[in-house]
Motif scaffolding. Structure first.
Motif, PDB file in Angstrom:
ATOM      1  N   THR A  89       9.690 -22.056 -27.429  1.00  0.00           N
ATOM      2  CA  THR A  89       9.869 -22.731 -26.138  1.00  0.00           C
ATOM      3  C   THR A  89      11.288 -23.274 -26.007  1.00  0.00           C
ATOM      4  OG1 THR A  89       7.523 -23.348 -26.108  1.00  0.00           O
ATOM      5  CG2 THR A  89       9.010 -24.577 -24.646  1.00  0.00           C
ATOM      6  N   GLU A  90      11.805 -23.851 -27.103  1.00  0.00           N
ATOM      7  CA  GLU A  90      13.165 -24.401 -27.085  1.00  0.00           C
ATOM      8  C   GLU A  90      14.185 -23.293 -26.846  1.00  0.00           C
ATOM      9  OE1 GLU A  90      17.036 -24.918 -28.595  1.00  0.00           O
ATOM     10  OE2 GLU A  90      15.530 -23.969 -29.880  1.00  0.00           O
ATOM     11  N   ARG A  91      14.028 -22.175 -27.508  1.00  0.00           N
ATOM     12  CA  ARG A  91      14.968 -21.075 -27.322  1.00  0.00           C
ATOM     13  C   ARG A  91      14.911 -20.512 -25.905  1.00  0.00           C
ATOM     14  NH1 ARG A  91      13.778 -18.159 -33.174  1.00  0.00           N
ATOM     15  NH2 ARG A  91      15.237 -19.422 -34.389  1.00  0.00           N
ATOM     16  N   LEU A 150      24.352 -29.472 -30.945  1.00  0.00           N
ATOM     17  CA  LEU A 150      25.472 -29.826 -30.072  1.00  0.00           C
ATOM     18  C   LEU A 150      25.123 -29.584 -28.604  1.00  0.00           C
ATOM     19  CD1 LEU A 150      28.271 -28.267 -32.279  1.00  0.00           C
ATOM     20  CD2 LEU A 150      27.932 -30.710 -31.872  1.00  0.00           C
ATOM     21  N   ARG A 151      24.460 -28.476 -28.338  1.00  0.00           N
ATOM     22  CA  ARG A 151      24.065 -28.175 -26.964  1.00  0.00           C
ATOM     23  C   ARG A 151      23.078 -29.230 -26.449  1.00  0.00           C
ATOM     24  NH1 ARG A 151      21.509 -23.859 -27.911  1.00  0.00           N
ATOM     25  NH2 ARG A 151      23.221 -22.394 -27.660  1.00  0.00           N
ATOM     26  N   ALA A 152      22.109 -29.597 -27.290  1.00  0.00           N
ATOM     27  CA  ALA A 152      21.119 -30.600 -26.889  1.00  0.00           C
ATOM     28  C   ALA A 152      21.780 -31.943 -26.621  1.00  0.00           C
ATOM     29  CB  ALA A 152      20.049 -30.737 -27.969  1.00  0.00           C
ATOM     30  N   GLY A 153      22.746 -32.323 -27.464  1.00  0.00           N
ATOM     31  CA  GLY A 153      23.444 -33.589 -27.264  1.00  0.00           C
ATOM     32  C   GLY A 153      24.233 -33.596 -25.966  1.00  0.00           C
ATOM     33  N   ALA A 154      24.936 -32.494 -25.699  1.00  0.00           N
ATOM     34  CA  ALA A 154      25.729 -32.408 -24.470  1.00  0.00           C
ATOM     35  C   ALA A 154      24.836 -32.460 -23.236  1.00  0.00           C
ATOM     36  CB  ALA A 154      26.554 -31.122 -24.475  1.00  0.00           C
ATOM     37  N   GLU A 155      23.703 -31.756 -23.288  1.00  0.00           N
ATOM     38  CA  GLU A 155      22.796 -31.748 -22.143  1.00  0.00           C
ATOM     39  C   GLU A 155      22.198 -33.133 -21.899  1.00  0.00           C
ATOM     40  OE1 GLU A 155      20.132 -28.695 -23.271  1.00  0.00           O
ATOM     41  OE2 GLU A 155      21.401 -27.068 -22.520  1.00  0.00           O
ATOM     42  N   ARG A 156      21.865 -33.827 -22.977  1.00  0.00           N
ATOM     43  CA  ARG A 156      21.265 -35.144 -22.810  1.00  0.00           C
ATOM     44  C   ARG A 156      22.273 -36.137 -22.229  1.00  0.00           C
ATOM     45  NH1 ARG A 156      17.641 -38.531 -27.244  1.00  0.00           N
ATOM     46  NH2 ARG A 156      16.773 -39.986 -25.725  1.00  0.00           N
ATOM     47  N   ARG A 168      13.616 -32.103 -27.655  1.00  0.00           N
ATOM     48  CA  ARG A 168      13.031 -33.331 -28.187  1.00  0.00           C
ATOM     49  C   ARG A 168      11.637 -33.063 -28.745  1.00  0.00           C
ATOM     50  NH1 ARG A 168      15.786 -36.698 -30.254  1.00  0.00           N
ATOM     51  NH2 ARG A 168      14.001 -38.085 -30.189  1.00  0.00           N
ATOM     52  N   ASN A 169      10.845 -32.257 -28.060  1.00  0.00           N
ATOM     53  CA  ASN A 169       9.507 -31.928 -28.568  1.00  0.00           C
ATOM     54  C   ASN A 169       9.590 -31.217 -29.916  1.00  0.00           C
ATOM     55  OD1 ASN A 169       8.183 -33.051 -26.399  1.00  0.00           O
ATOM     56  ND2 ASN A 169       7.975 -31.111 -25.281  1.00  0.00           N
ATOM     57  N   LEU A 170      10.529 -30.267 -30.020  1.00  0.00           N
ATOM     58  CA  LEU A 170      10.687 -29.534 -31.276  1.00  0.00           C
ATOM     59  C   LEU A 170      11.160 -30.456 -32.390  1.00  0.00           C
ATOM     60  CD1 LEU A 170      10.861 -26.971 -32.999  1.00  0.00           C
ATOM     61  CD2 LEU A 170      13.158 -26.595 -32.052  1.00  0.00           C
ATOM     62  N   LEU A 171      12.187 -31.280 -32.109  1.00  0.00           N
ATOM     63  CA  LEU A 171      12.729 -32.156 -33.136  1.00  0.00           C
ATOM     64  C   LEU A 171      11.684 -33.150 -33.623  1.00  0.00           C
ATOM     65  CD1 LEU A 171      15.205 -33.097 -34.775  1.00  0.00           C
ATOM     66  CD2 LEU A 171      15.717 -34.661 -32.884  1.00  0.00           C
ATOM     67  N   ASN A 172      10.950 -33.767 -32.691  1.00  0.00           N
ATOM     68  CA  ASN A 172       9.919 -34.726 -33.088  1.00  0.00           C
ATOM     69  C   ASN A 172       8.882 -34.072 -33.989  1.00  0.00           C
ATOM     70  OD1 ASN A 172      11.183 -36.645 -31.564  1.00  0.00           O
ATOM     71  ND2 ASN A 172       9.776 -36.516 -29.831  1.00  0.00           N
ATOM     72  N   HIS A 173       8.526 -32.838 -33.678  1.00  0.00           N
ATOM     73  CA  HIS A 173       7.544 -32.130 -34.510  1.00  0.00           C
ATOM     74  C   HIS A 173       8.119 -31.805 -35.879  1.00  0.00           C
ATOM     75  CE1 HIS A 173       4.244 -29.469 -35.601  1.00  0.00           C
ATOM     76  NE2 HIS A 173       5.169 -28.611 -36.010  1.00  0.00           N
ATOM     77  N   LEU A 174       9.359 -31.304 -35.927  1.00  0.00           N
ATOM     78  CA  LEU A 174       9.958 -30.924 -37.207  1.00  0.00           C
ATOM     79  C   LEU A 174      10.043 -32.119 -38.158  1.00  0.00           C
ATOM     80  CD1 LEU A 174      12.905 -28.615 -36.082  1.00  0.00           C
ATOM     81  CD2 LEU A 174      10.747 -27.922 -37.131  1.00  0.00           C
ATOM     82  N   ILE A 175      10.313 -33.301 -37.614  1.00  0.00           N
ATOM     83  CA  ILE A 175      10.472 -34.492 -38.453  1.00  0.00           C
ATOM     84  C   ILE A 175       9.136 -34.973 -38.995  1.00  0.00           C
ATOM     85  CG2 ILE A 175      11.179 -36.930 -38.448  1.00  0.00           C
ATOM     86  CD1 ILE A 175      13.326 -36.211 -36.448  1.00  0.00           C
ATOM     87  N   GLU A 220      24.933 -35.233 -20.266  1.00  0.00           N
ATOM     88  CA  GLU A 220      25.385 -34.802 -18.947  1.00  0.00           C
ATOM     89  C   GLU A 220      24.249 -34.643 -17.940  1.00  0.00           C
ATOM     90  OE1 GLU A 220      27.468 -31.214 -19.766  1.00  0.00           O
ATOM     91  OE2 GLU A 220      28.952 -32.186 -21.059  1.00  0.00           O
ATOM     92  N   ASN A 221      23.077 -34.193 -18.436  1.00  0.00           N
ATOM     93  CA  ASN A 221      21.959 -33.912 -17.535  1.00  0.00           C
ATOM     94  C   ASN A 221      20.645 -34.100 -18.281  1.00  0.00           C
ATOM     95  OD1 ASN A 221      20.237 -33.043 -15.549  1.00  0.00           O
ATOM     96  ND2 ASN A 221      20.785 -30.871 -15.702  1.00  0.00           N
ATOM     97  N   PRO A 222      20.187 -35.342 -18.401  1.00  0.00           N
ATOM     98  CA  PRO A 222      18.966 -35.619 -19.175  1.00  0.00           C
ATOM     99  C   PRO A 222      17.731 -34.889 -18.658  1.00  0.00           C
ATOM    100  CG  PRO A 222      20.169 -37.648 -18.694  1.00  0.00           C
ATOM    101  CD  PRO A 222      20.812 -36.560 -17.884  1.00  0.00           C
ATOM    102  N   ALA A 223      17.748 -34.460 -17.397  1.00  0.00           N
ATOM    103  CA  ALA A 223      16.585 -33.792 -16.816  1.00  0.00           C
ATOM    104  C   ALA A 223      16.555 -32.293 -17.109  1.00  0.00           C
ATOM    105  CB  ALA A 223      16.561 -34.015 -15.301  1.00  0.00           C
ATOM    106  N   HIS A 224      17.575 -31.774 -17.801  1.00  0.00           N
ATOM    107  CA  HIS A 224      17.616 -30.336 -18.092  1.00  0.00           C
ATOM    108  C   HIS A 224      16.378 -29.943 -18.901  1.00  0.00           C
ATOM    109  CE1 HIS A 224      18.925 -26.472 -19.663  1.00  0.00           C
ATOM    110  NE2 HIS A 224      19.937 -26.498 -18.811  1.00  0.00           N
ATOM    111  N   PRO A 225      15.734 -28.814 -18.571  1.00  0.00           N
ATOM    112  CA  PRO A 225      14.519 -28.403 -19.297  1.00  0.00           C
ATOM    113  C   PRO A 225      14.717 -28.275 -20.806  1.00  0.00           C
ATOM    114  CG  PRO A 225      14.796 -27.082 -17.318  1.00  0.00           C
ATOM    115  CD  PRO A 225      16.046 -27.904 -17.464  1.00  0.00           C
ATOM    116  N   HIS A 226      15.921 -27.860 -21.225  1.00  0.00           N
ATOM    117  CA  HIS A 226      16.141 -27.706 -22.656  1.00  0.00           C
ATOM    118  C   HIS A 226      16.094 -29.046 -23.377  1.00  0.00           C
ATOM    119  CE1 HIS A 226      18.665 -27.220 -26.349  1.00  0.00           C
ATOM    120  NE2 HIS A 226      17.818 -26.225 -26.487  1.00  0.00           N
TER     121      HIS A 226
END
Length: 216
Positions: free
Chosen positions: A211-213, A165-171, A184-191, A173-179
């Motif tokens: 890194t994500e945390r 939910l936090r990642a969705g809100a940040e994307r 995205r890097n973590l999710l792509n790897h997990l999949i 509202e603020n796509p440039a946020h470091p999180h």
């Protein structure tokens, strides 16, 4: 491999033989049915291919997630892309109602510790339409399992749901946020990582999670 929206799809994992799979589905259905005062009612509903209304707050709570947040976090709106992303990020059961809501099943009493401002949690006193165990998308607004409930001890972790939910809100509202980038890097790897897909994090997966945390 990726879906039309650029989200990678989950590698194929062989299904268990049909016999054990049927027995597992029956066990899960029975466990869910015991949430009701009369377990025969939900079992009958599912046998007749209707969703059963079950009370939350007993065997599970449910986080009610807006689809815009889920799709933004996962980078996909397709059923396959969303299913792959949810399976990788949550590794637990999620019910979907087309275009309306996603419901992540989490342990009971999550309502008492939930802090995310991006979603509400259904606990005691609320009800949820729960589809039959093998329900797949059929018609608009009919609930189905975006990711299945494979066993009673594999509910979604509340912290993992809050992270999506936090990642969705940040994307949104603020796509440039470091999180957003770290997520995205973590999710792509997990999949795409066969080791992480099977539930055992590899060294790279563990590093990306740290890194994500740190970026939250």
């Amino acid at each position: 491999m990726s879906d039309p929206h650029g989200a990678p799809t989950r590698p194929h994992r062989p299904h268990p033989p049909a016999g054990p799979r049927r027995r597992a589905r029956k066990a899960v259905a029975r466990w869910l049915s015991l949430t009701a005062k009369d377990p025969d009612i939900p079992l009958r509903d599912w046998k007749e291919q209707r969703p059963a209304m079950l009370p939350t707050g007993h065997r599970f709570d449910a986080v009610k997630m807006h689809p815009d947040l889920v799709h933004a976090a996962l980078g996909s709106t397709t059923e396959d892309g969303v299913r792959a992303g949810l399976a990788a990020a949550l590794d637990g059961p999620v019910i979907c109602r087309h275009g309306l809501w996603y419901y992540a099943l989490v342990p009971p009493r999550t309502t008492e510790t939930w802090l995310s401002p991006h979603a509400a949690v259904l606990g005691r006193g609320a009800w949820l339409a729960v589809p039959q165990i093998d329900a797949t998308p059929q018609r608009m607004a009919a609930p189905y399992w975006a990711t299945p409930l494979e066993s009673p001890d594999r509910l979604c972790l509340p912290d993992a749901v809050a992270t999506i939910l936090r990642a969705g809100a940040e994307r949104l509202e603020n796509p440039a946020h470091p999180h957003t980038h770290a997520w995205r890097n973590l999710l792509n790897h997990l999949i795409t990582c066969p080791t992480c897909t099977n539930g055992e994090p590899c060294d790279q997966g563990a590093t990306l999670r740290q890194t994500e945390r740190a970026a939250r």
